[in-house]
Design a protein around this motif. Structure first.
Motif, PDB file in Angstrom:
ATOM      1  N   GLN A  16       0.360  -1.342  -0.374  1.00 34.69           N
ATOM      2  CA  GLN A  16      -0.032   0.456   0.112  1.00 34.69           C
ATOM      3  C   GLN A  16       0.963   0.867  -0.495  1.00 34.69           C
ATOM      4  O   GLN A  16       0.690   2.391  -0.458  1.00 34.69           O
ATOM      5  N   ARG A  19       2.421   1.677  -3.400  1.00 36.05           N
ATOM      6  CA  ARG A  19       1.327   1.934  -4.720  1.00 36.05           C
ATOM      7  C   ARG A  19       1.257   3.514  -4.165  1.00 36.05           C
ATOM      8  O   ARG A  19       1.392   4.589  -5.633  1.00 36.05           O
ATOM      9  N   ARG A  20       1.291   4.232  -2.535  1.00 37.38           N
ATOM     10  CA  ARG A  20       0.626   5.841  -2.741  1.00 37.38           C
ATOM     11  C   ARG A  20       2.157   6.413  -2.975  1.00 37.38           C
ATOM     12  O   ARG A  20       2.081   7.625  -3.880  1.00 37.38           O
ATOM     13  N   ARG A  22       4.053   5.513  -5.190  1.00 37.87           N
ATOM     14  CA  ARG A  22       3.981   5.531  -7.300  1.00 37.87           C
ATOM     15  C   ARG A  22       3.041   6.563  -7.052  1.00 37.87           C
ATOM     16  O   ARG A  22       3.233   6.911  -8.363  1.00 37.87           O
ATOM     17  N   GLU A  23       2.116   6.931  -6.997  1.00 36.15           N
ATOM     18  CA  GLU A  23       1.509   7.230  -7.322  1.00 36.15           C
ATOM     19  C   GLU A  23       0.680   8.723  -7.398  1.00 36.15           C
ATOM     20  O   GLU A  23       0.867   9.618  -8.015  1.00 36.15           O
ATOM     21  N   LEU A  24       1.993   9.431  -6.065  1.00 35.70           N
ATOM     22  CA  LEU A  24       2.298  11.095  -6.255  1.00 35.70           C
ATOM     23  C   LEU A  24       3.399  11.025  -6.261  1.00 35.70           C
ATOM     24  O   LEU A  24       3.699  12.092  -7.071  1.00 35.70           O
ATOM     25  N   LYS A  25       4.209  10.442  -7.478  1.00 41.03           N
ATOM     26  CA  LYS A  25       5.201  10.229  -8.457  1.00 41.03           C
ATOM     27  C   LYS A  25       4.360  10.466  -9.725  1.00 41.03           C
ATOM     28  O   LYS A  25       4.743  11.115 -10.487  1.00 41.03           O
ATOM     29  N   GLY A  26       3.040  10.285 -10.158  1.00 38.21           N
ATOM     30  CA  GLY A  26       2.813   9.806 -10.986  1.00 38.21           C
ATOM     31  C   GLY A  26       2.980   9.483 -12.334  1.00 38.21           C
ATOM     32  O   GLY A  26       2.617   9.166 -13.408  1.00 38.21           O
ATOM     33  N   THR A  28       2.182   5.256 -13.363  1.00 32.59           N
ATOM     34  CA  THR A  28       1.607   3.994 -13.909  1.00 32.59           C
ATOM     35  C   THR A  28       2.409   3.058 -13.261  1.00 32.59           C
ATOM     36  O   THR A  28       3.950   2.702 -13.608  1.00 32.59           O
ATOM     37  N   SER A  44       2.333  -5.005  -9.460  1.00 31.42           N
ATOM     38  CA  SER A  44       1.123  -4.963  -9.083  1.00 31.42           C
ATOM     39  C   SER A  44       0.854  -5.884  -8.245  1.00 31.42           C
ATOM     40  O   SER A  44       0.445  -5.717  -7.004  1.00 31.42           O
ATOM     41  N   GLU A  47       2.963  -4.405  -5.193  1.00 31.66           N
ATOM     42  CA  GLU A  47       1.003  -3.486  -4.691  1.00 31.66           C
ATOM     43  C   GLU A  47       0.077  -4.227  -4.103  1.00 31.66           C
ATOM     44  O   GLU A  47       0.097  -3.597  -3.199  1.00 31.66           O
ATOM     45  N   TYR A  65      11.228   6.579  -6.910  1.00 33.05           N
ATOM     46  CA  TYR A  65       9.748   7.287  -6.605  1.00 33.05           C
ATOM     47  C   TYR A  65      10.613   8.596  -6.339  1.00 33.05           C
ATOM     48  O   TYR A  65      10.204   9.577  -5.124  1.00 33.05           O
TER      49      TYR A  65
END
Length: 286
Positions: A16, A19-20, A22-26, A28, A44, A47, A65
């Protein structure tokens, strides 16, 4: 009893957090996989906590990241180290539902709908033996014996003196009438069910035949909830060759609403216990 370090939960929390980041870095998952020259499916699986993660994986991902805080890196590296330890269930070898056991071991509460059988956490040894052998008739006897022992060991979560698992069970009435093992086995099983249902942290309701079509008509499922706010709830659906874990909030919400409908359609606690007692007496007479 839950151990101090639960590898399944550590993997899940680590996944988790990754994944957070990665998403903060924008980015996929495909972009990360391309940078690290690995498959997108590996990212996947890391994560979603279904795959062991090495400290090297964490180091490489933190590099992608651009995590500059060394304390964050060190914390993630420690989680990766903890996630590779073994839970008590690993001593029994290759258990097909080991991911679920890890989650159950750390859960604070568990809601289960069972349409066919008495749920595993409330089974007697004789009933568990009959269920496991009947469900796996071609499996080696040693493998079935191992699965019985694991099932009985799991029951330590509901008999623990400190922080026992909060258990809410909705049983279809069919589970009371299906003769598993023998009538004697069923009588003992239902008497055990009555005894366990009287514990303050265990609730048992029976969904009667007369309800007809209902919200659980598609089959068995469980909802696991955790004390740590960082751990989202999980819906578990057991399969023959593979299991399904749902963690998206909308999926969990849908199954939670379905469960509330099942509880509302079921007999209340006292009525359920009276029905179980009545069926147990029928087995005794027979």
């Amino acid at each position: 009893m839950a151990s101090n370090v639960n590898p399944t939960v550590r993997r899940r929390r680590l996944g988790q957090e990754l994944r957070r980041l990665r998403e903060l870095k924008g980015m996929t998952a495909e972009e990360v996989a391309e940078r690290l020259l690995v498959s997108q499916s590996k990212i996947s699986r890391l994560e979603n906590g279904r795959r062991s993660i090495s400290q090297r994986d964490v180091r490489d991902l933190c590099g992608v990241y651009e995590v500059e805080d060394q304390r964050v890196v060190d914390s993630l590296m420690q989680m990766a180290k903890d996630s590779r330890q073994q839970g008590w269930w690993h001593a029994f070898g290759d258990i097909p539902y080991s991911v679920y056991i890890g989650l159950e071991t750390d859960a604070e509460s568990l809601r289960v709908y069972e349409p066919q059988i008495i749920t595993g956490l409330l089974q007697t040894r004789a009933y568990a033996e009959a269920i496991i052998r009947g469900g796996s008739p071609e499996a080696p006897e040693a493998d079935n014996d191992k699965r019985v022992e694991v099932r009985l060991r799991r029951q330590g979560r509901i008999t623990a003196e400190k922080d026992p698992l909060r258990l809410w069970i909705v049983l279809d009435e069919a589970s009371l009438h299906r003769v598993v093992g023998s009538r004697q086995v069923m009588r003992e099983q239902l008497e055990h069910l009555i005894e366990m249902s009287q514990l303050p942290h265990i609730t048992v309701q029976v969904l009667p035949f007369e309800v007809g079509a209902h919200a659980g008509i598609n089959g068995q499922y469980s909802i696991l909830e955790f004390a740590d706010a960082a751990d989202s709830s999980v819906v578990y659906i057991e399969g023959v060759t593979s299991d399904l874990y749902l963690e998206k909030p909308l999926d969990v919400q849908k199954y939670t609403v379905m469960y509330e409908h099942l509880r509302a359609q079921s007999l209340n606690v006292d009525q359920s216990r009276q029905l179980i007692e009545r069926v147990a007496k029928e087995y005794a007479r027979g």
